[in-house]
Design a protein around this motif. Structure first.
Motif, short mmCIF file in Angstrom:
data_model
loop_
_atom_site.label_atom_id
_atom_site.label_comp_id
_atom_site.label_asym_id
_atom_site.label_seq_id
_atom_site.Cartn_x
_atom_site.Cartn_y
_atom_site.Cartn_z
N LEU A 154 0.83 -1.20 0.00
CA LEU A 154 0.00 0.00 0.00
C LEU A 154 0.87 1.26 0.00
O LEU A 154 0.58 2.23 -0.70
CB LEU A 154 -0.93 -0.01 1.22
N GLU A 155 1.96 1.19 0.76
CA GLU A 155 2.90 2.30 0.82
C GLU A 155 3.52 2.55 -0.56
O GLU A 155 3.58 3.69 -1.04
CB GLU A 155 3.99 1.94 1.83
N ALA A 156 3.96 1.46 -1.20
CA ALA A 156 4.56 1.57 -2.53
C ALA A 156 3.57 2.20 -3.51
O ALA A 156 3.93 3.04 -4.34
CB ALA A 156 5.01 0.20 -3.02
N ARG A 157 2.32 1.80 -3.40
CA ARG A 157 1.31 2.35 -4.30
C ARG A 157 1.14 3.85 -4.10
O ARG A 157 1.07 4.61 -5.07
CB ARG A 157 -0.04 1.68 -4.04
N ASP A 158 1.07 4.25 -2.84
CA ASP A 158 0.93 5.68 -2.57
C ASP A 158 2.11 6.46 -3.15
O ASP A 158 1.92 7.47 -3.82
CB ASP A 158 0.85 5.91 -1.05
N ALA A 159 3.32 5.95 -2.89
CA ALA A 159 4.51 6.64 -3.39
C ALA A 159 4.48 6.73 -4.91
O ALA A 159 4.76 7.78 -5.50
CB ALA A 159 5.77 5.89 -2.93
N TYR A 160 4.11 5.62 -5.54
CA TYR A 160 4.07 5.59 -7.01
C TYR A 160 3.06 6.59 -7.55
O TYR A 160 3.35 7.35 -8.47
CB TYR A 160 3.71 4.18 -7.46
N ASP A 161 1.87 6.58 -6.95
CA ASP A 161 0.82 7.48 -7.42
C ASP A 161 1.21 8.94 -7.19
O ASP A 161 0.95 9.79 -8.05
CB ASP A 161 -0.50 7.15 -6.71
N ASP A 162 1.84 9.23 -6.05
CA ASP A 162 2.30 10.59 -5.80
C ASP A 162 3.31 11.01 -6.86
O ASP A 162 3.23 12.12 -7.41
CB ASP A 162 2.94 10.67 -4.41
N ALA A 163 4.26 10.14 -7.16
CA ALA A 163 5.26 10.45 -8.18
C ALA A 163 4.60 10.70 -9.53
O ALA A 163 4.97 11.62 -10.27
CB ALA A 163 6.27 9.31 -8.29
N GLN A 164 3.61 9.90 -9.83
CA GLN A 164 2.87 10.09 -11.08
C GLN A 164 2.22 11.46 -11.13
O GLN A 164 2.34 12.19 -12.11
CB GLN A 164 1.77 9.02 -11.21
N ASP A 165 1.54 11.82 -10.05
CA ASP A 165 0.87 13.12 -9.99
C ASP A 165 1.87 14.26 -10.16
O ASP A 165 1.65 15.19 -10.93
CB ASP A 165 0.13 13.26 -8.66
N ALA A 166 3.00 14.16 -9.45
CA ALA A 166 4.03 15.19 -9.56
C ALA A 166 4.52 15.29 -11.00
O ALA A 166 4.74 16.38 -11.53
CB ALA A 166 5.18 14.88 -8.62
#
Lengths: 130, 130
Positions: free
Chosen positions: B113-125
């Motif tokens: 779940l943590e990895a997903r959040d980080a990935y999605d945040d990076a995508q948004d940025a």
DNA sequence: TGCATTGGTTTCCATGAGGTAACTAAGTTC
DNA sequence: GAACTTAGTTACCTCATGGAAACCAATGCA
């Protein structure tokens, strides 16, 4: 506190632990993970090793694995491009249970094929003598 | 004789060891197996425990598991009918690797779940500052 | 007579996963 | 300047999986 030993969590459709079973169940994901066990592999190599997967589907698989933190994607600033895929620490930790499952599968193939034959024979007999 | 240690067999689309991964990947099969770990269960109970599965799909799942010799089906001559499903010896032997995989899934849910959040945040940025 | 129970089966339908084929970017070599 | 390379992307299509809802068989029971 759970009072019984049943895997209640995995039976709960809302429990996130189901994600991993979906991941394993994915047609290609668990294969990719096992191929990457040997070390980093680039996209085109992966395509060859996982035997006739279309680039679209392989990309989808890799993106999902990357998003879940199981693999890392490294782009080298070259032309033609070079992209390496590699198991993360998390992905590597999945290797052990996955390998055990593979072992089980390989070990029990004869039993399963035998059971199928027996079942199909019984079916046929049932149809002939109902 | 294989000269490398890669799981070449599972990568072969024609190798029957793939059947077990398809079986595990099945949406309901591995759940049924884990429910049956506690002992024999009848059809209607199974439906409740595996949480909202339609009778058609449950029947399909059970038939496939039975055909592969992982479970047994016992019909009692009663009215109303009673049918018990139970793990075979083969099915019980699958329990161990399956449980390890479940353990892994449950243990690593937070990491994923943590990895997903980080990935999605990076995508948004990346979308905001391309 | 008719309703309830259990373990299904049958028909129909929607969704989505995966496949096919063609196209693109970007620099390197001929 | 045309062709080749890798790593994808895009548009389109097909087929299998799974779900919904209705139905059924056999018998006990009120």
């Amino acid at each position: 506190m759970e009072t019984n030993a049943l895997p209640a969590n995995i039976l709960d459709p809302d429990c996130p632990s189901r994600v991993i079973f979906q991941r394993i169940g994915d047609k290609w994901a668990s294969l990719v993970v096992q191929v990457l066990a040997a070390g980093p592999v680039r996209f085109s190599e992966l395509r060859k090793m996982v035997h006739v997967v279309t680039p679209k589907v392989l990309t989808q698989t890799l993106r999902t694995l990357e998003r879940d933190g199981l693999i890392t994607r490294t782009v080298y600033a070259q032309v033609p491009p070079r992209v390496d895929y590699e198991l993360s620490e998390l992905g590597a930790s999945l290797l052990e249970p996955l390998t055990l499952l593979r072992q089980w599968a390989e070990d029990h193939v004869p039993s399963i094929l035998e059971a199928r034959d027996a079942y199909d024979d019984a079916q046929d007999a049932g149809i002939l003598n109902p």
